[in-house]
Design a protein around this motif. Structure first.
Motif, mmCIF file in Angstrom:
data_model
loop_
_atom_site.group_PDB
_atom_site.id
_atom_site.type_symbol
_atom_site.label_atom_id
_atom_site.label_comp_id
_atom_site.label_asym_id
_atom_site.label_seq_id
_atom_site.Cartn_x
_atom_site.Cartn_y
_atom_site.Cartn_z
ATOM 1 N N ARG A 39 2.550 -19.825 47.970
ATOM 2 C CA ARG A 39 3.244 -20.664 48.946
ATOM 3 C C ARG A 39 4.667 -20.972 48.499
ATOM 4 N NH1 ARG A 39 -0.460 -25.817 49.771
ATOM 5 N NH2 ARG A 39 -0.439 -25.700 47.497
ATOM 6 N N VAL A 40 5.612 -20.796 49.421
ATOM 7 C CA VAL A 40 7.027 -21.083 49.131
ATOM 8 C C VAL A 40 7.258 -22.557 49.461
ATOM 9 C CG1 VAL A 40 9.397 -20.322 49.473
ATOM 10 C CG2 VAL A 40 7.511 -18.719 49.843
ATOM 11 N N LEU A 41 7.009 -23.408 48.480
ATOM 12 C CA LEU A 41 7.019 -24.857 48.702
ATOM 13 C C LEU A 41 8.391 -25.481 48.534
ATOM 14 C CD1 LEU A 41 3.741 -25.695 46.743
ATOM 15 C CD2 LEU A 41 4.008 -25.405 49.206
ATOM 16 N N HIS A 42 9.225 -24.909 47.691
ATOM 17 C CA HIS A 42 10.501 -25.526 47.338
ATOM 18 C C HIS A 42 11.643 -24.636 47.820
ATOM 19 C CE1 HIS A 42 7.707 -27.667 44.773
ATOM 20 N NE2 HIS A 42 7.409 -26.529 44.175
ATOM 21 N N MET A 43 12.684 -25.257 48.380
ATOM 22 C CA MET A 43 13.815 -24.492 48.890
ATOM 23 C C MET A 43 15.041 -25.391 48.941
ATOM 24 S SD MET A 43 14.005 -22.072 52.270
ATOM 25 C CE MET A 43 13.672 -23.442 53.375
ATOM 26 N N THR A 44 16.204 -24.802 48.673
ATOM 27 C CA THR A 44 17.453 -25.541 48.709
ATOM 28 C C THR A 44 18.590 -24.588 49.041
ATOM 29 O OG1 THR A 44 18.911 -27.030 47.462
ATOM 30 C CG2 THR A 44 17.893 -25.220 46.239
ATOM 31 N N LEU A 45 19.695 -25.148 49.520
ATOM 32 C CA LEU A 45 20.860 -24.381 49.960
ATOM 33 C C LEU A 45 22.017 -24.608 49.005
ATOM 34 C CD1 LEU A 45 21.914 -22.584 52.358
ATOM 35 C CD2 LEU A 45 22.730 -24.706 53.405
ATOM 36 N N SER A 46 22.791 -23.541 48.765
ATOM 37 C CA SER A 46 23.913 -23.628 47.823
ATOM 38 C C SER A 46 25.037 -24.464 48.414
ATOM 39 C CB SER A 46 24.436 -22.228 47.492
ATOM 40 O OG SER A 46 24.942 -21.604 48.646
ATOM 41 N N ALA A 47 25.977 -24.814 47.552
ATOM 42 C CA ALA A 47 27.079 -25.678 47.977
ATOM 43 C C ALA A 47 27.976 -24.997 48.999
ATOM 44 C CB ALA A 47 27.894 -26.108 46.754
ATOM 45 N N ASP A 48 28.204 -23.682 48.875
ATOM 46 C CA ASP A 48 29.047 -22.966 49.828
ATOM 47 C C ASP A 48 28.285 -22.526 51.067
ATOM 48 O OD1 ASP A 48 27.462 -21.027 48.725
ATOM 49 O OD2 ASP A 48 29.104 -19.753 48.024
ATOM 50 N N GLY A 49 26.973 -22.777 51.117
ATOM 51 C CA GLY A 49 26.186 -22.469 52.294
ATOM 52 C C GLY A 49 25.816 -21.023 52.475
ATOM 53 N N THR A 50 25.974 -20.183 51.459
ATOM 54 C CA THR A 50 25.690 -18.756 51.603
ATOM 55 C C THR A 50 24.346 -18.350 51.025
ATOM 56 O OG1 THR A 50 26.798 -18.238 49.509
ATOM 57 C CG2 THR A 50 28.154 -18.253 51.499
ATOM 58 N N THR A 51 23.836 -19.086 50.039
ATOM 59 C CA THR A 51 22.658 -18.662 49.290
ATOM 60 C C THR A 51 21.549 -19.694 49.409
ATOM 61 O OG1 THR A 51 24.117 -17.534 47.714
ATOM 62 C CG2 THR A 51 21.832 -17.886 47.032
ATOM 63 N N TYR A 83 5.192 -31.883 46.673
ATOM 64 C CA TYR A 83 6.262 -31.990 45.679
ATOM 65 C C TYR A 83 7.534 -31.330 46.217
ATOM 66 C CZ TYR A 83 2.939 -33.511 42.062
ATOM 67 O OH TYR A 83 2.007 -34.205 41.337
ATOM 68 N N ASP A 84 8.655 -31.792 45.704
ATOM 69 C CA ASP A 84 9.963 -31.243 46.058
ATOM 70 C C ASP A 84 10.777 -31.174 44.770
ATOM 71 O OD1 ASP A 84 12.096 -30.270 47.426
ATOM 72 O OD2 ASP A 84 12.611 -32.138 48.438
ATOM 73 N N LEU A 85 10.806 -29.998 44.131
ATOM 74 C CA LEU A 85 11.203 -29.918 42.721
ATOM 75 C C LEU A 85 12.471 -29.126 42.454
ATOM 76 C CD1 LEU A 85 7.676 -29.410 41.109
ATOM 77 C CD2 LEU A 85 8.952 -31.530 41.458
ATOM 78 N N ILE A 86 13.212 -28.684 43.467
ATOM 79 C CA ILE A 86 14.491 -28.018 43.217
ATOM 80 C C ILE A 86 15.534 -28.580 44.187
ATOM 81 C CG2 ILE A 86 13.398 -25.909 42.392
ATOM 82 C CD1 ILE A 86 14.113 -24.584 45.028
ATOM 83 N N ASP A 87 16.768 -28.666 43.717
ATOM 84 C CA ASP A 87 17.865 -29.136 44.558
ATOM 85 C C ASP A 87 19.174 -28.616 43.984
ATOM 86 O OD1 ASP A 87 18.968 -30.431 46.732
ATOM 87 O OD2 ASP A 87 19.356 -32.273 45.609
ATOM 88 N N TRP A 88 20.109 -28.281 44.883
ATOM 89 C CA TRP A 88 21.394 -27.689 44.506
ATOM 90 C C TRP A 88 22.483 -28.703 44.784
ATOM 91 C CZ3 TRP A 88 21.703 -21.778 45.364
ATOM 92 C CH2 TRP A 88 22.702 -21.221 44.559
ATOM 93 N N SER A 89 23.316 -28.981 43.792
ATOM 94 C CA SER A 89 24.336 -30.019 43.925
ATOM 95 C C SER A 89 25.608 -29.462 44.547
ATOM 96 C CB SER A 89 24.659 -30.617 42.553
ATOM 97 O OG SER A 89 25.416 -29.710 41.781
ATOM 98 N N SER A 90 26.503 -30.366 44.912
ATOM 99 C CA SER A 90 27.795 -29.968 45.464
ATOM 100 C C SER A 90 28.709 -29.360 44.412
ATOM 101 C CB SER A 90 28.478 -31.189 46.098
ATOM 102 O OG SER A 90 28.656 -32.215 45.128
ATOM 103 N N THR A 91 28.375 -29.533 43.148
ATOM 104 C CA THR A 91 29.156 -28.931 42.051
ATOM 105 C C THR A 91 28.551 -27.615 41.577
ATOM 106 O OG1 THR A 91 27.910 -30.251 40.450
ATOM 107 C CG2 THR A 91 29.989 -31.168 41.266
#
Length: 564
Positions: free
Chosen positions: A515-527, A264-272
């Protein structure tokens, strides 16, 4: 609402000062009592020195009356210091800090012991510190230990052949035990100008006790430093600056019913700057600018994947029944339902107006959201479930990873892959394209593989291969720095930051218990936000912001930009 309140996320961030109690009083960390065990843990007090006893710390500093030969050998030979070998389980930054502290300690200690002799043999304006740093370590040879405490020094014998005209630079001197010349010679103190610094000297015992005035004068009016000037300068000089990465998340949120499923892939960070999270049969949006939590939708089936479109206005959602829905987040409603898969949709990826989906039915479907058809191309190159899928819009290349341990690279929407990589020995879900080098792809294998591999999709060659020591569940490639962040499952449960140039672990972030299954990067690339089976979301501040590039103050460049 599937049993969720309006805001299912509960702030579970640890306090910044855990040592303080609720009422403001600091919690005692040492038990108080009159027995011997509690007194050892209480506040330190001055204890009477016992004649002949020596208390050793983590390193032994020899004095003038009893020189430990083994310690002197370890001081004279830098090669005897344990070598710090980088490992995938240790932070490279921490290893560098420890290595620098060891080198500084050894340099200062050698300068205090052998500084006068090094200065006497110095060439030009070279200091004793420079002599120590630039001289190769030599293994000292000691004579019999039956001698007394008087120490003399002799130079090492030259290793240059007799017919050579060159004379080698003198190495650190070798201490030699000498016989006493008289009854008073063995108790004669060594001065600063003869043997070592005042830190390692001693004085004869006198029958009269020094007065308080003389003690104050020695403490406040004596300008002599307890260490040599070169050592003092080295200790006061600024050391190498190391990168600071917070080892604890600055924000922790409870995420009830966050699925613990590798596919599964259940988190995502948008450009907004809006984070989308699928919890059970509901999807929630968290606006990181305002902190508002919005309930987007529910379903009778479970959600298996989600992905924002580049503009951040629409969200594609995959379900267990094989359907793909597209939601307008402004109107908060589903505007389109796409069919085609016969089983769960494990991964989604966008390339402008093209939405590609991978499923357990072993197929990849390409969908043009502007066309009325559900899909316009079906690719069936994997023999098992497609669990990893990533577009590279800059090069118009698509990478897919499957449960069959194979990685395929496609040129656009062509059915036949350009390259197929078969070196992984487990399912490949974690994939990331390099935003810094054209055509570079990173992939990570599952529990039986544990490898992080980087490929050149232009030539089809493998660039590097690293054993991470744990199942690679997800990864992101930083836009701000040339570093890769991987999340791990069995059996480390952490996040690792890798320097792509050296493939060394820059930092290891621990906190999750599953298990750390889900991961995403913030819009500004810092978090980086990570989600695990422990039903928590953790916010990690890893990267700094990119500095704004200044435009060249040139008439030619400005005119070219206007023409373009």
């Amino acid at each position: 609402m599937s049993g969720f309140p309006e805001n299912p996320f509960m702030n579970n961030t640890p306090s910044s000062s855990p040592s303080k109690s609720v009422d403001g009083n600091r919690v005692l960390k040492r038990p108080l009592g009159n027995n011997s065990s509690s007194s050892l843990l209480s506040s330190p007090s001055r204890r009477a020195r016992t004649s002949g006893s020596v208390i050793y710390g983590d390193r032994f500093i020899p004095n003038r009356t009893s020189i430990d030969l083994n310690s002197m050998k370890s001081i004279g030979n830098t090669a005897s210091v344990p070598t710090l070998i980088p490992s995938v389980t240790e932070d490279q930054v921490e290893l560098q800090r420890e290595r620098q502290s060891r080198e500084t300690f050894d340099t200062v200690l050698k300068n205090e012991l052998f500084g006068e002799k090094l200065l006497r043999d110095a060439i030009g304006k070279e200091s004793s510190i420079d002599r120590i740093k630039n001289t190769k370590p030599a293994i000292p040879c000691y004579q019999s230990a039956a001698a007394t405490a008087s120490v003399e020094y002799e130079e090492d014998m030259p290793t240059t052949p007799p017919d050579s005209d060159e004379r080698p630079q003198s190495a650190p001197v070798t201490p030699r035990r000498a016989l006493p010349q008289g009854p008073e010679e063995s108790y004669r103190p060594s001065s600063n100008s003869m043997r070592g610094a005042s830190l390692l000297t001693y004085r004869e015992r006198t029958g009269t006790r020094p007065s308080t005035t003389s003690i104050l004068q020695s403490h406040f009016f004596d300008s002599a430093s307890p260490v040599r000037p070169e050592s003092k300068q080295l200790l006061l000089s600024p050391g190498k600056k190391f990168r600071q990465i917070a080892k604890i998340p600055y924000r922790v949120l409870d995420a009830p019913s966050l699925a613990d499923d590798f596919y599964y892939d259940l988190i995502d960070w948008s450009s907004t700057d809006v984070l989308a999270v699928a919890l059970g049969k509901s999807i929630f949006l968290t606006d990181n600018n305002t902190g508002d939590v919005i309930h987007l939708c529910d379903t009778e089936n479970g959600f298996t994947s989600l992905r924002w479109v580049g503009a951040g206005s629409h969200l594609a959602v995959g379900q267990t029944d094989g359907l793909v829905e597209i939601y307008d987040v402004i109107k908060r409603k589903c505007i389109r339902t796409l069919s085609g898969h016969m089983d769960r949709v494990a991964c989604l990826t966008w390339n402008n107006h093209i939405l590609s989906s991978g499923s357990r039915d072993r197929s990849i479907l390409h969908r043009d959201v502007r066309a009325p058809d559900s899909f316009f191309e079906r690719i069936e190159t994997h023999s098992q479930e497609v669990c990893g899928l990533k577009w590279n819009p800059e090069t118009n290349k698509l990478a897919s990873g499957g449960n069959d341990n194979v990685v395929h690279v496609y040129d656009g929407t062509i059915k036949t892959p350009m390259f197929s990589f078969n070196e992984h020995t487990a399912a490949v879900k974690a994939m990331a394209w390099s935003p810094h080098k054209r055509g570079v792809l990173a992939t990570g294998g599952g529990t039986a593989d544990r490898k992080l591999k980087v490929w050149n999709t232009i030539t089809g060659s493998k660039l590097c291969d690293v054993d991470t020591g744990s199942q690679v569940c997800n990864m992101v490639w930083s836009n701000n720095t040339d570093e890769i962040v991987t999340s791990h499952g069995y059996s480390r449960y952490n996040l690792t930051v890798w320097d792509y140039q050296t493939m060394d672990p820059v930092a290891i972030l621990k906190g999750h218990s599953f298990r750390v299954l889900h991961m995403t990067l913030s819009a500004d690339g810092t978090t980086v936000v990570s989600g695990a089976g422990d039903e928590t979301l953790r916010y990690w501040k890893i990267f700094g912001k990119v500095k704004a590039k200044t435009n060249p103050n040139s008439i030619i460049f400005s005119s070219l930009n206007q023409i373009r």
